[in-house]
Design a protein around this motif. Sequence first.
Motif, mmCIF file in Angstrom:
data_model
loop_
_atom_site.group_PDB
_atom_site.id
_atom_site.type_symbol
_atom_site.label_atom_id
_atom_site.label_comp_id
_atom_site.label_asym_id
_atom_site.label_seq_id
_atom_site.Cartn_x
_atom_site.Cartn_y
_atom_site.Cartn_z
ATOM 1 N N GLU A 40 -4.226 0.228 0.387
ATOM 2 C CA GLU A 40 -3.644 -0.991 0.953
ATOM 3 C C GLU A 40 -2.699 -1.641 -0.051
ATOM 4 O O GLU A 40 -1.570 -2.012 0.289
ATOM 5 C CB GLU A 40 -4.770 -1.958 1.329
ATOM 6 C CG GLU A 40 -4.291 -3.312 1.828
ATOM 7 C CD GLU A 40 -5.448 -4.217 2.182
ATOM 8 O OE1 GLU A 40 -5.553 -4.563 3.377
ATOM 9 O OE2 GLU A 40 -6.244 -4.574 1.268
ATOM 10 N N SER A 43 0.560 0.226 -0.622
ATOM 11 C CA SER A 43 1.485 0.132 0.513
ATOM 12 C C SER A 43 2.105 -1.263 0.624
ATOM 13 O O SER A 43 3.026 -1.468 1.394
ATOM 14 C CB SER A 43 0.773 0.478 1.824
ATOM 15 O OG SER A 43 -0.100 -0.567 2.212
ATOM 16 N N GLN A 44 1.603 -2.215 -0.165
ATOM 17 C CA GLN A 44 2.101 -3.594 -0.136
ATOM 18 C C GLN A 44 2.374 -4.067 -1.571
ATOM 19 O O GLN A 44 1.653 -4.908 -2.115
ATOM 20 C CB GLN A 44 1.073 -4.501 0.538
ATOM 21 C CG GLN A 44 0.777 -4.113 1.964
ATOM 22 C CD GLN A 44 -0.392 -4.892 2.538
ATOM 23 O OE1 GLN A 44 -0.741 -5.983 2.098
ATOM 24 N NE2 GLN A 44 -1.010 -4.325 3.562
#
Length: 150
Positions: A40, A43-44
């Motif tokens: 997570e 990806s950010q």
Amino acid sequence: MTAHIEGDFVVFLIGMRINKPWLLHKWWPVAAAMPRMLAELKSQPERGLLHAEMWFGRTVIGVQYWRSMEQLLAYAKDRQAAHLPAWAAFNKAIGKDGTVGVWHETYSVRAGEHESIYLNMPAFGLARAGALQPVQAHRDSAAQRLRREA
């Protein structure tokens, strides 16, 4: 070679210790939660994770480099992110029963208050969070890289 990183940053050590390895159904969900959180975060990138590495054994350790303490704490408290559900699941399934120990340590590092050396190594750790660069002349020792001696 040494690591170069601009500005302040945070080093976050996190891990778990499997105290009862035969209770796989108890500790496996804990072990599986961190890779989901890291995916997570990767990806950010705006969340502030610069780089993370993990090592596995009876004691699992992860080293994370964050741009700021504020970003690390914001992620930890974000109800839409993977961390809080994983923490709630841990407390519900394990709590204080001793099956799995969890820990973390957080260090805020001011710009210029760190040093590193890498010999016969690819980019690793802080050098992956920042950049790997040659050691400058007259900076062969840790004290010299920290500018603590001439």
